[in-house]
Design a protein around this motif. Structure first.
Motif, PDB file in Angstrom:
ATOM      1  N   LEU A 114       0.807  -1.222   0.000  1.00  0.00           N
ATOM      2  CA  LEU A 114       0.000   0.000   0.000  1.00  0.00           C
ATOM      3  C   LEU A 114       0.839   1.270   0.000  1.00  0.00           C
ATOM      4  O   LEU A 114       0.582   2.208  -0.773  1.00  0.00           O
ATOM      5  N   GLU A 115       1.838   1.319   0.851  1.00  0.00           N
ATOM      6  CA  GLU A 115       2.567   2.573   1.035  1.00  0.00           C
ATOM      7  C   GLU A 115       3.381   2.977  -0.203  1.00  0.00           C
ATOM      8  O   GLU A 115       3.273   4.122  -0.665  1.00  0.00           O
ATOM      9  N   PRO A 116       4.161   2.064  -0.807  1.00  0.00           N
ATOM     10  CA  PRO A 116       4.839   2.465  -2.051  1.00  0.00           C
ATOM     11  C   PRO A 116       3.860   2.825  -3.167  1.00  0.00           C
ATOM     12  O   PRO A 116       4.161   3.697  -3.999  1.00  0.00           O
ATOM     13  N   LEU A 117       2.684   2.171  -3.179  1.00  0.00           N
ATOM     14  CA  LEU A 117       1.699   2.456  -4.214  1.00  0.00           C
ATOM     15  C   LEU A 117       1.190   3.887  -4.120  1.00  0.00           C
ATOM     16  O   LEU A 117       1.196   4.631  -5.109  1.00  0.00           O
ATOM     17  N   ILE A 118       0.778   4.309  -2.933  1.00  0.00           N
ATOM     18  CA  ILE A 118       0.221   5.656  -2.809  1.00  0.00           C
ATOM     19  C   ILE A 118       1.314   6.715  -2.923  1.00  0.00           C
ATOM     20  O   ILE A 118       1.094   7.793  -3.481  1.00  0.00           O
ATOM     21  N   ARG A 119       2.521   6.393  -2.473  1.00  0.00           N
ATOM     22  CA  ARG A 119       3.633   7.343  -2.616  1.00  0.00           C
ATOM     23  C   ARG A 119       3.988   7.539  -4.087  1.00  0.00           C
ATOM     24  O   ARG A 119       4.257   8.656  -4.527  1.00  0.00           O
ATOM     25  N   SER A 120       3.966   6.443  -4.841  1.00  0.00           N
ATOM     26  CA  SER A 120       4.249   6.542  -6.271  1.00  0.00           C
ATOM     27  C   SER A 120       3.177   7.375  -6.981  1.00  0.00           C
ATOM     28  O   SER A 120       3.493   8.185  -7.858  1.00  0.00           O
ATOM     29  N   ARG A 121       1.909   7.190  -6.572  1.00  0.00           N
ATOM     30  CA  ARG A 121       0.840   7.992  -7.164  1.00  0.00           C
ATOM     31  C   ARG A 121       1.043   9.473  -6.858  1.00  0.00           C
ATOM     32  O   ARG A 121       0.784  10.335  -7.706  1.00  0.00           O
ATOM     33  N   ALA A 122       1.476   9.767  -5.638  1.00  0.00           N
ATOM     34  CA  ALA A 122       1.737  11.161  -5.291  1.00  0.00           C
ATOM     35  C   ALA A 122       2.847  11.737  -6.165  1.00  0.00           C
ATOM     36  O   ALA A 122       2.744  12.855  -6.683  1.00  0.00           O
ATOM     37  N   ALA A 123       3.922  10.968  -6.341  1.00  0.00           N
ATOM     38  CA  ALA A 123       5.051  11.446  -7.140  1.00  0.00           C
ATOM     39  C   ALA A 123       4.656  11.706  -8.591  1.00  0.00           C
ATOM     40  O   ALA A 123       5.232  12.576  -9.252  1.00  0.00           O
ATOM     41  N   GLN A 124       3.658  10.966  -9.081  1.00  0.00           N
ATOM     42  CA  GLN A 124       3.223  11.115 -10.471  1.00  0.00           C
ATOM     43  C   GLN A 124       2.168  12.211 -10.645  1.00  0.00           C
ATOM     44  O   GLN A 124       1.790  12.520 -11.771  1.00  0.00           O
ATOM     45  N   THR A 125       1.705  12.789  -9.548  1.00  0.00           N
ATOM     46  CA  THR A 125       0.649  13.792  -9.618  1.00  0.00           C
ATOM     47  C   THR A 125       1.236  15.151  -9.976  1.00  0.00           C
ATOM     48  O   THR A 125       2.138  15.645  -9.285  1.00  0.00           O
ATOM     49  N   PRO A 126       0.755  15.791 -11.052  1.00  0.00           N
ATOM     50  CA  PRO A 126       1.252  17.134 -11.381  1.00  0.00           C
ATOM     51  C   PRO A 126       1.046  18.098 -10.217  1.00  0.00           C
ATOM     52  O   PRO A 126      -0.023  18.139  -9.611  1.00  0.00           O
ATOM     53  N   GLY A 127       2.093  18.833  -9.886  1.00  0.00           N
ATOM     54  CA  GLY A 127       2.036  19.760  -8.771  1.00  0.00           C
ATOM     55  C   GLY A 127       2.666  19.241  -7.494  1.00  0.00           C
ATOM     56  O   GLY A 127       2.855  19.998  -6.542  1.00  0.00           O
ATOM     57  N   VAL A 128       3.013  17.937  -7.457  1.00  0.00           N
ATOM     58  CA  VAL A 128       3.652  17.342  -6.277  1.00  0.00           C
ATOM     59  C   VAL A 128       5.121  17.100  -6.574  1.00  0.00           C
ATOM     60  O   VAL A 128       5.473  16.493  -7.588  1.00  0.00           O
ATOM     61  N   ASP A 129       5.981  17.555  -5.684  1.00  0.00           N
ATOM     62  CA  ASP A 129       7.417  17.311  -5.772  1.00  0.00           C
ATOM     63  C   ASP A 129       7.803  16.425  -4.600  1.00  0.00           C
ATOM     64  O   ASP A 129       7.859  16.881  -3.454  1.00  0.00           O
ATOM     65  N   LEU A 130       8.016  15.125  -4.860  1.00  0.00           N
ATOM     66  CA  LEU A 130       8.398  14.181  -3.808  1.00  0.00           C
ATOM     67  C   LEU A 130       9.889  14.298  -3.564  1.00  0.00           C
ATOM     68  O   LEU A 130      10.704  14.088  -4.472  1.00  0.00           O
ATOM     69  N   LEU A 131      10.251  14.623  -2.321  1.00  0.00           N
ATOM     70  CA  LEU A 131      11.648  14.839  -1.949  1.00  0.00           C
ATOM     71  C   LEU A 131      12.048  13.785  -0.925  1.00  0.00           C
ATOM     72  O   LEU A 131      11.792  13.918   0.280  1.00  0.00           O
ATOM     73  N   LEU A 132      12.674  12.707  -1.391  1.00  0.00           N
ATOM     74  CA  LEU A 132      13.109  11.632  -0.511  1.00  0.00           C
ATOM     75  C   LEU A 132      14.386  12.037   0.222  1.00  0.00           C
ATOM     76  O   LEU A 132      15.159  12.865  -0.259  1.00  0.00           O
ATOM     77  N   GLY A 133      14.590  11.459   1.388  1.00  0.00           N
ATOM     78  CA  GLY A 133      15.779  11.759   2.172  1.00  0.00           C
ATOM     79  C   GLY A 133      15.784  13.154   2.758  1.00  0.00           C
ATOM     80  O   GLY A 133      16.840  13.684   3.106  1.00  0.00           O
ATOM     81  N   HIS A 134      14.602  13.746   2.909  1.00  0.00           N
ATOM     82  CA  HIS A 134      14.466  15.094   3.468  1.00  0.00           C
ATOM     83  C   HIS A 134      13.839  14.994   4.864  1.00  0.00           C
ATOM     84  O   HIS A 134      12.679  14.561   5.004  1.00  0.00           O
ATOM     85  N   HIS A 135      14.595  15.378   5.863  1.00  0.00           N
ATOM     86  CA  HIS A 135      14.170  15.264   7.262  1.00  0.00           C
ATOM     87  C   HIS A 135      14.000  16.661   7.855  1.00  0.00           C
ATOM     88  O   HIS A 135      14.940  17.463   7.848  1.00  0.00           O
ATOM     89  N   VAL A 136      12.814  16.964   8.347  1.00  0.00           N
ATOM     90  CA  VAL A 136      12.550  18.285   8.910  1.00  0.00           C
ATOM     91  C   VAL A 136      13.316  18.453  10.218  1.00  0.00           C
ATOM     92  O   VAL A 136      13.181  17.650  11.147  1.00  0.00           O
ATOM     93  N   THR A 137      14.110  19.521  10.285  1.00  0.00           N
ATOM     94  CA  THR A 137      14.915  19.796  11.481  1.00  0.00           C
ATOM     95  C   THR A 137      14.454  21.048  12.230  1.00  0.00           C
ATOM     96  O   THR A 137      14.971  21.356  13.295  1.00  0.00           O
ATOM     97  N   GLY A 138      13.493  21.762  11.672  1.00  0.00           N
ATOM     98  CA  GLY A 138      12.986  22.964  12.334  1.00  0.00           C
ATOM     99  C   GLY A 138      11.955  23.645  11.454  1.00  0.00           C
ATOM    100  O   GLY A 138      11.740  23.262  10.299  1.00  0.00           O
ATOM    101  N   LEU A 139      11.308  24.645  12.010  1.00  0.00           N
ATOM    102  CA  LEU A 139      10.311  25.416  11.273  1.00  0.00           C
ATOM    103  C   LEU A 139      10.805  26.840  11.075  1.00  0.00           C
ATOM    104  O   LEU A 139      11.542  27.382  11.909  1.00  0.00           O
TER     105      LEU A 139
END
Length: 427
Positions: A114-139
Motif C-alpha cells: 500500500l505505502e509504495p503504491l500511494i507514494r508513487s501515485r503522489a510522485a506522479q501527480t502534477p504539482g507534487v514534488d516528492l523529496l526523498l531523504g528530506h528530514h525536517v529539522t525545524g520550522l
C-alpha cells in the motif's frame, strides 16, 4: 497575514511525511491547484511502516475512490475486509440484509504494498514534488506563524517556504514538536504483538476478532494469501511474554475460541509489537500548521482505525484549505474549519477508545449491544457500521438502537426460559 500569496514561497504547501496521510494529502491538494513539496525522511521509495494492522476501515473507501486507488488495490490482491467478532455471547457475524445492499467495506492490504503504491501515485501527480531523504529539522517562523521548514537533505541543509506546513510525520511528529503543539496521552493497559502467516485458514475466509474481556486478538486476511495475526493482552500477561515471546504468542492463539490452526501455518515474519502504545491526541492546527494522521491523533491498535483516519484527515484538510493555501481565501479561517471537522468526526471515537483501553470490563451498555448483536442480524449490521467508523458513538448508541437491543435480549431470554407447567390439584 491570513491571506498568503505565493510570491516569496517555494511552494504552497510543505508536507512532512510521505506515508498514507501525507501522500494522500499531497495528491488531493495538488488536484485542487496547490504546489506541494512532499518530504520523506527515508530515501527508499519502497519504505513502509511495519507495525500496522494493515487494514483500512470502510469509512475511508470514498477517499480511496477519490484518489483513484481502488482498481490498483484490487489488482494488487487487497482483500475486502469482511469480519466476524467473538464475544462471550457468541459470534457477531454481520451480513447484508436479504433484500438490501452489500455491507460497506474497504480493504486489508499489507503496508509493503500500500505505502509504495500511494507514494508513487503522489510522485506522479502534477504539482507534487516528492523529496526523498528530506528530514525536517525545524520550522521557519515569522510574526508568530510558521512559514516554512528547515530540512536536512542529501545535499545539505535547506529551507523551504510555504503558506502551510503539514505534519504527516506520525505519533512522534517533529512538526508538532517544533510548532509547540502538546499531546494529551491516554494510558493503554494492553500491549500488542503481531506476525504474518501464510496458509492460515480462517472460518469463512474472513477476518476474525476476539473480544475476550479484557484480552483481545484479531486475524486479518491480506494480499497474497498472507494473514496478519495479532494478540493484545492485558498487561498482567506481560511478564510471561517477556520471558518467552514466541511460546506465549502461540499459546495465546491456540486458546482462542475457534482458534486458527497456527501450528500448521507458515510464519513469514518475526513476531513484532509494542509493550507501551498509549493513545494520544493533539490540537490539529497551529498558525500556519496542520496535523493529519497519527500526528494529530492515534487510536488503539485493536480497532484498526489508523489507516482509515489517516486517509480521511488528509481529505478533510484538502477540502478545507486548498483554496486558501493557493491565495484564494483566509488560511486561518480554513484551518479552523479543518480543526472543527477533525474534532467533530473523531473526538467521540477517541473518547470511547481511550476508555476501553483501560482494559476495564464491558460496561452495561456494551454488554447490551454486544449480546444483542450476537443474536440479531440487524443489530450486527448496526455494529458493523460503527466498527467501520461510518457512524459515530451518538448514532451507534442512540435510544432507538438501545431499545432494539433490549427487545432482542428480552426475546432471547423468553425463548430460553424453561416452560412453565400449570399446577394440578386433587379433587
Amino acid at each position: 497575514m491570513t491571506k498568503p500569496e505565493s510570491a516569496g514561497h517555494d511552494c504552497d504547501v510543505v508536507i512532512s511525511g510521505a506515508s498514507l496521510a501525507g501522500s494522500a494529502a499531497a495528491i488531493l491538494l495538488a488536484r485542487r491547484g496547490a504546489r506541494v513539496a512532499l518530504l520523506e525522511r527515508r530515501s527508499d521509495p519502497e519504505a513502509y511502516k511495519v507495525l500496522c494492522t494493515h487494514s483500512i476501515t470502510a469509512n475511508a473507501y470514498p477517499v480511496l475512490d477519490e484518489l483513484g486507488l481502488v482498481p490498483a488495490l484490487e489488482k494488487a490482491g487487497a482483500v475486502r475486509n469482511e469480519a466476524r467478532w467473538y464475544t462471550r455471547w457468541g459470534w457477531i457475524e454481520p451480513r447484508a440484509a436479504p433484500a438490501g445492499p452489500e455491507l460497506p467495506y474497504a480493504y486489508n492490504i499489507r503496508r509493503s504494498i500500500l505505502e509504495p503504491l500511494i507514494r508513487s501515485r503522489a510522485a506522479q501527480t502534477p504539482g507534487v514534488d516528492l523529496l526523498l531523504g528530506h528530514h525536517v529539522t525545524g520550522l521557519v517562523r515569522e510574526a508568530g506563524r510558521t512559514v516554512g521548514v528547515r530540512a536536512s537533505t542529501p545535499e545539505g541543509e535547506r529551507e523551504i517556504r510555504a503558506c502551510l506546513v503539514v505534519g504527516a510525520d506520525g505519533k512522534d511528529s517533529a512538526v508538532a514538536k517544533f510548532a509547540g503543539v502538546p499531546a494529551t496521552q491516554y494510558e493503554n493497559a494492553r500491549f500488542g504483538y503481531l506476525a504474518h502467516f501464510r496458509n492460515l485458514p480462517l472460518r469463512g475466509g474472513i477476518g476474525q476478532t476476539w473480544f475476550l474481556d479484557p484480552d483481545m486478538a484479531y486475524a486479518f486476511p491480506n494480499d497474497d494469501g498472507v494473514t496478519v495475526l495479532a494478540v493484545l493482552p492485558d498487561k498482567k500477561r506481560l511478564p510471561a511474554f517477556r520471558e518467552d515471546l514466541e511460546g506465549s504468542f502461540f499459546e495465546f492463539v491456540r486458546a482462542l475460541p475457534e482458534a486458527p490452526p497456527i501450528d500448521s501455518a507458515e510464519r513469514i515474519t518475526k513476531i513484532i509489537g509494542s509493550v507501551n502504545y498509549p493513545l494520544h491526541r493533539r490540537k490539529p492546527t497551529a498558525p500556519g500548521v496542520a496535523l493529519i494522521g497519527d500526528a494529530a491523533l492515534t487510536g488503539d491498535p485493536l480497532w484498526g482505525v489508523g489507516c482509515g483516519w489517516a486517509l480521511h484527515s488528509a481529505q478533510w484538510l484538502a477540502e478545507a484549505v486548498a483554496s486558501a493555501a493557493t491565495g484564494r481565501g483566509d488560511l486561518d479561517r480554513s484551518l479552523v474549519a479543518y480543526a472543527r471537522t477533525h474534532r467533530r468526526r473523531l473526538s467521540g471515537h477517541q473518547r470511547l477508545a481511550a476508555d476501553f483501553a483501560t482494559a476495564r470490563p464491558f460496561n452495561p451498555v456494551e454488554r447490551l449491544v454486544f449480546s444483542a448483536a450476537a443474536r440479531d442480524e440487524s443489530v450486527a449490521r448496526h455494529m458493523h457500521l460503527f466498527a467501520s467508523r461510518l457512524i459515530g458513538p451518538l448514532r451507534f448508541l442512540n435510544p432507538l438502537a438501545l431499545a432494539k437491543a433490549s427487545a432482542v435480549n428480552i426475546r432471547h431470554r423468553a425463548a430460553a426460559a424453561p416452560p412453565t407447567h400449570p399446577s394440578h390439584t386433587g379433587s
